[in-house]
Write an enzyme that holds these catalytic residues in place. Structure first.
Site, PDB file in Angstrom:
ATOM      1  N   GLN A 123     -37.912 -16.581   4.100  1.00 59.34           N
ATOM      2  CA  GLN A 123     -36.742 -15.735   3.799  1.00 59.34           C
ATOM      3  C   GLN A 123     -35.549 -16.629   3.440  1.00 59.34           C
ATOM      4  O   GLN A 123     -35.054 -17.369   4.298  1.00 59.34           O
ATOM      5  CB  GLN A 123     -36.446 -14.917   5.059  1.00 59.34           C
ATOM      6  CG  GLN A 123     -35.347 -13.921   4.947  1.00 59.34           C
ATOM      7  CD  GLN A 123     -35.055 -13.301   6.318  1.00 59.34           C
ATOM      8  OE1 GLN A 123     -35.781 -13.516   7.283  1.00 59.34           O
ATOM      9  NE2 GLN A 123     -33.990 -12.557   6.424  1.00 59.34           N
ATOM     10  N   SER A 126     -29.823 -16.885   4.518  1.00 58.96           N
ATOM     11  CA  SER A 126     -28.648 -17.544   5.111  1.00 58.96           C
ATOM     12  C   SER A 126     -28.232 -18.788   4.339  1.00 58.96           C
ATOM     13  O   SER A 126     -29.075 -19.519   3.813  1.00 58.96           O
ATOM     14  CB  SER A 126     -28.950 -17.962   6.551  1.00 58.96           C
ATOM     15  OG  SER A 126     -29.355 -16.864   7.306  1.00 58.96           O
ATOM     16  N   SER A 158     -36.901 -20.414   8.048  1.00 53.61           N
ATOM     17  CA  SER A 158     -38.069 -20.613   8.915  1.00 53.61           C
ATOM     18  C   SER A 158     -39.329 -20.706   8.063  1.00 53.61           C
ATOM     19  O   SER A 158     -39.538 -19.878   7.177  1.00 53.61           O
ATOM     20  CB  SER A 158     -38.234 -19.436   9.880  1.00 53.61           C
ATOM     21  OG  SER A 158     -37.058 -19.221  10.609  1.00 53.61           O
ATOM     22  N   GLU A 239     -37.030  -6.814  10.237  1.00 57.35           N
ATOM     23  CA  GLU A 239     -37.067  -7.978  11.133  1.00 57.35           C
ATOM     24  C   GLU A 239     -36.706  -7.524  12.550  1.00 57.35           C
ATOM     25  O   GLU A 239     -37.316  -7.936  13.533  1.00 57.35           O
ATOM     26  CB  GLU A 239     -36.074  -9.038  10.631  1.00 57.35           C
ATOM     27  CG  GLU A 239     -36.191 -10.363  11.371  1.00 57.35           C
ATOM     28  CD  GLU A 239     -35.382 -11.478  10.698  1.00 57.35           C
ATOM     29  OE1 GLU A 239     -34.714 -11.211   9.672  1.00 57.35           O
ATOM     30  OE2 GLU A 239     -35.421 -12.614  11.206  1.00 57.35           O
ATOM     31  N   GLU A 357     -23.661 -10.168  18.548  1.00 62.09           N
ATOM     32  CA  GLU A 357     -22.291  -9.689  18.266  1.00 62.09           C
ATOM     33  C   GLU A 357     -22.296  -8.769  17.044  1.00 62.09           C
ATOM     34  O   GLU A 357     -21.643  -7.724  17.038  1.00 62.09           O
ATOM     35  CB  GLU A 357     -21.337 -10.873  18.013  1.00 62.09           C
ATOM     36  CG  GLU A 357     -20.998 -11.704  19.241  1.00 62.09           C
ATOM     37  CD  GLU A 357     -22.091 -12.692  19.614  1.00 62.09           C
ATOM     38  OE1 GLU A 357     -23.028 -12.901  18.805  1.00 62.09           O
ATOM     39  OE2 GLU A 357     -22.034 -13.260  20.723  1.00 62.09           O
TER      40      GLU A 357
HETATM   41  C1  LIG Z   1     -34.684 -18.869  15.139  1.00 59.17           C
HETATM   42  C2  LIG Z   1     -33.934 -18.537  13.889  1.00 59.17           C
HETATM   43  C3  LIG Z   1     -34.640 -18.317  12.713  1.00 59.17           C
HETATM   44  C4  LIG Z   1     -33.945 -18.017  11.543  1.00 59.17           C
HETATM   45  N1  LIG Z   1     -34.666 -17.866  10.390  1.00 59.17           N
HETATM   46  C5  LIG Z   1     -34.018 -17.585   9.240  1.00 59.17           C
HETATM   47  C6  LIG Z   1     -34.748 -17.473   8.008  1.00 59.17           C
HETATM   48  O1  LIG Z   1     -35.972 -17.634   7.968  1.00 59.17           O
HETATM   49  N2  LIG Z   1     -34.061 -17.205   6.882  1.00 59.17           N
HETATM   50  C7  LIG Z   1     -32.715 -17.014   6.866  1.00 59.17           C
HETATM   51  O2  LIG Z   1     -32.168 -16.730   5.820  1.00 59.17           O
HETATM   52  N3  LIG Z   1     -31.979 -17.166   8.007  1.00 59.17           N
HETATM   53  C8  LIG Z   1     -32.607 -17.441   9.189  1.00 59.17           C
HETATM   54  N4  LIG Z   1     -31.878 -17.603  10.350  1.00 59.17           N
HETATM   55  C9  LIG Z   1     -30.416 -17.575  10.292  1.00 59.17           C
HETATM   56  C10 LIG Z   1     -29.788 -16.374  10.978  1.00 59.17           C
HETATM   57  O3  LIG Z   1     -29.949 -15.219  10.216  1.00 59.17           O
HETATM   58  C11 LIG Z   1     -28.317 -16.738  11.208  1.00 59.17           C
HETATM   59  O4  LIG Z   1     -28.294 -17.776  12.169  1.00 59.17           O
HETATM   60  C12 LIG Z   1     -27.497 -15.591  11.718  1.00 59.17           C
HETATM   61  O5  LIG Z   1     -27.388 -14.580  10.758  1.00 59.17           O
HETATM   62  C13 LIG Z   1     -26.084 -16.053  12.132  1.00 59.17           C
HETATM   63  O6  LIG Z   1     -25.474 -16.743  11.089  1.00 59.17           O
HETATM   64  P1  LIG Z   1     -24.820 -18.189  11.318  1.00 59.17           P
HETATM   65  O7  LIG Z   1     -25.826 -19.046  12.025  1.00 59.17           O
HETATM   66  O8  LIG Z   1     -24.309 -18.654  10.002  1.00 59.17           O
HETATM   67  O9  LIG Z   1     -23.635 -17.952  12.323  1.00 59.17           O
HETATM   68  P2  LIG Z   1     -22.169 -17.447  11.958  1.00 59.17           P
HETATM   69  O10 LIG Z   1     -22.269 -16.269  11.055  1.00 59.17           O
HETATM   70  O11 LIG Z   1     -21.356 -18.606  11.504  1.00 59.17           O
HETATM   71  O12 LIG Z   1     -21.659 -16.955  13.371  1.00 59.17           O
HETATM   72  C14 LIG Z   1     -21.228 -17.877  14.393  1.00 59.17           C
HETATM   73  C15 LIG Z   1     -20.878 -17.068  15.631  1.00 59.17           C
HETATM   74  O13 LIG Z   1     -19.785 -16.166  15.320  1.00 59.17           O
HETATM   75  C16 LIG Z   1     -20.151 -14.827  15.645  1.00 59.17           C
HETATM   76  N5  LIG Z   1     -19.614 -13.908  14.642  1.00 59.17           N
HETATM   77  C17 LIG Z   1     -19.666 -14.052  13.291  1.00 59.17           C
HETATM   78  N6  LIG Z   1     -19.099 -12.998  12.691  1.00 59.17           N
HETATM   79  C18 LIG Z   1     -18.685 -12.159  13.672  1.00 59.17           C
HETATM   80  C19 LIG Z   1     -18.025 -10.899  13.681  1.00 59.17           C
HETATM   81  N7  LIG Z   1     -17.691 -10.283  12.547  1.00 59.17           N
HETATM   82  N8  LIG Z   1     -17.767 -10.326  14.892  1.00 59.17           N
HETATM   83  C20 LIG Z   1     -18.114 -10.941  16.066  1.00 59.17           C
HETATM   84  N9  LIG Z   1     -18.734 -12.153  16.107  1.00 59.17           N
HETATM   85  C21 LIG Z   1     -19.020 -12.747  14.932  1.00 59.17           C
HETATM   86  C22 LIG Z   1     -21.680 -14.803  15.598  1.00 59.17           C
HETATM   87  O14 LIG Z   1     -22.205 -13.758  16.416  1.00 59.17           O
HETATM   88  C23 LIG Z   1     -22.021 -16.197  16.128  1.00 59.17           C
HETATM   89  O15 LIG Z   1     -22.027 -16.191  17.542  1.00 59.17           O
HETATM   90  C24 LIG Z   1     -32.534 -17.912  11.547  1.00 59.17           C
HETATM   91  C25 LIG Z   1     -31.825 -18.141  12.731  1.00 59.17           C
HETATM   92  C26 LIG Z   1     -32.504 -18.457  13.890  1.00 59.17           C
HETATM   93  C27 LIG Z   1     -31.724 -18.724  15.138  1.00 59.17           C
END
Ligand SMILES: Cc1cc2nc3c(=O)[nH]c(=O)nc-3n(C[C@H](O)[C@H](O)[C@H](O)COP(=O)(O)OP(=O)(O)OC[C@H]3O[C@@H](n4cnc5c(N)ncnc54)[C@H](O)[C@@H]3O)c2cc1C
Length: 378
Positions: A123, A126, A158, A239, A357
């Site tokens: 996928q 991100s 992933s 998902e 969140e």
């Molecule tokens: C095990 C794992 C597998 C994954 N696999 C994939 C994959 O295969 N493909 C893919 O595309 N992505 C994948 N991801 C990514 C995942 O979708 C993102 O980590 C997730 O959407 C959060 O985005 P970020 O890490 O950029 O955090 P950010 O968006 O930067 O957020 C950082 C923190 O701020 C908080 N936050 C952000 N916005 C808000 C808001 N509006 N209100 C309150 N709190 C907020 C979040 O909850 C988080 O705690 C994976 C993640 C994990 C952990």
């Protein structure tokens, strides 16, 4: 017609006899690169026996399984310590998306190879600055004479190093949701560079994916141009639903934990209360998951967010309780997965597919009708 119980006994019998590829264990949604040989061999056996893509309609190679059968399958595979499928993305996310938005030629080309396990998908959503705020995706796909050219960077992909195909969210128009489109990307295409990310637990399931002038045919577009947001929402909804299936496996984790704590004389009143509380949460989660499938919830439905929050946080809390109960013993294990690993995976699950969140924001705004949070200008 087959009853749920005859399905269970047939499956249990099959699981007890099916040869286990060396090193196979229940690795969760994504195998490590080092587990791929066993994972592919296992999926091929599932497919040959008619247990792959269980919930897909029969005309697309699935079994059209009932809710009860899906629950039994998740339960029995968890007890047998084997994965439900090669990885989550093809069978649970991309398959249903192609059935809804894909053209017949795309369905014909990709679906049978997901069922057989010949193609693994990843996928590509991100980005470094677009995780929770997926509408901020910057990877751009521009039209060329013969198709599309893609430039950008994805992260947290992933299984990206092992996958044959990726489902890509890219910008084809202006800012915001409406400027996004979804594509099929062959992961071995020229210009696709996959760099593994090493995690805190030493494993490496994620990757960074760099896309530099990647040329895609015209028919790589899924749905219409500008329909990427709808495709992404359906993918994320599935998902969240798929995560709910973990609930069934959590009963095994709780049983293992109770046994390990009992053997070490660490089952005091507080630990028993905590285990009981987790068991109740798991039970509620299981019925919520079954209900979401039975009601045919649409990906935008709030039940998906309820499931996501409950499943990932219960999984995380089971891991935390195990580590608290067993202390340093949580670091070692006679089998493949020490409890500390479960705790770390549980924390990761509260992030993937939309963080806790974000799920709470969705519930607050869509279900409770609370004021929307202020939108940041980009
Ligand atoms: C095990 C794992 C597998 C994954 N696999 C994939 C994959 O295969 N493909 C893919 O595309 N992505 C994948 N991801 C990514 C995942 O979708 C993102 O980590 C997730 O959407 C959060 O985005 P970020 O890490 O950029 O955090 P950010 O968006 O930067 O957020 C950082 C923190 O701020 C908080 N936050 C952000 N916005 C808000 C808001 N509006 N209100 C309150 N709190 C907020 C979040 O909850 C988080 O705690 C994976 C993640 C994990 C952990």
């Amino acid at each position: 017609m087959q009853t749920a119980e005859s399905f269970r006994s047939e499956l249990r019998e099959w699981l007890s006899q099916a040869p286990r590829p060396e090193g196979l264990h229940d690795y969760g949604p994504t195998p490590l690169d080092t587990e791929m040989v066993a994972a592919r061999a296992w999926h091929a056996q599932l497919a040959a026996a008619g247990y792959a893509c269980l919930r897909w309609p029969v005309e697309h190679g699935g079994r059209g399984a009932s809710v009860a059968e899906q629950a039994i399958f998740a339960e029995e595979t968890a007890y047998a310590d084997v994965p439900r499928q090669l990885n989550i993305v093809g069978p649970d996310l991309v398959g249903p998306v192609l059935m809804r938005y894909g053209r017949p030629d795309q369905q014909e080309r990709y679906l049978p190879r997901i069922v057989s396990g010949e193609d693994m998908w990843c996928q590509l959503f991100s980005e470094p600055d677009a995780g929770s705020d997926l509408a901020g995706v910057r990877t751009r796909a521009r039209r060329t004479d013969s198709g599309w050219a893609v430039d950008g960077q994805k992260v947290w992909t992933s299984g990206g190093a092992s996958a044959e195909f990726g489902i890509l969210l890219a910008r084809t128009g202006g800012p915001g949701h409406g400027g996004l489109s979804a594509f099929v990307v062959p992961m071995r295409a020229a210009g696709v560079e996959v760099r593994p990310v090493v995690q805190i637990d030493g494993e490496s399931k994620f990757n960074e994916v760099y896309l530099t002038d990647v040329r895609l045919d015209d028919d790589a577009l899924i749905g219409d141009e500008g329909q990427g947001w709808a495709v992404a929402m359906m993918t994320l909804g599935n998902e969240r639903l798929s995560l709910g299936a973990n609930a069934v496996g959590m009963f095994r984790a709780l049983g293992d934990m109770a046994a390990a704590a009992g053997e070490r004389g660490r089952l005091g009143a507080a630990q028993q209360a905590s285990l009981t509380d987790l068991w109740v949460r798991t039970w509620i989660l299981r019925t919520t998951w079954e209900r979401a499938i039975a009601e045919g919830a649409e990906p935008g439905d709030a039940s998906f967010s309820v499931l996501k929050v409950m499943a990932s946080e219960t999984y995380r809390d089971i891991g935390n309780a195990g580590v608290e109960m067993l202390g340093l013993d949580a670091l070692v294990s006679e089998d493949h997965e020490p409890l500390v690993q479960r705790m770390l995976v549980g924390h990761a699950q509260t992030l993937l597919g939309g963080t806790s969140e974000i799920q709470r924001n969705i519930l607050a705004e869509r279900l409770l009708g609370l004021p929307r949070e202020p939108q940041l200008t980009r």
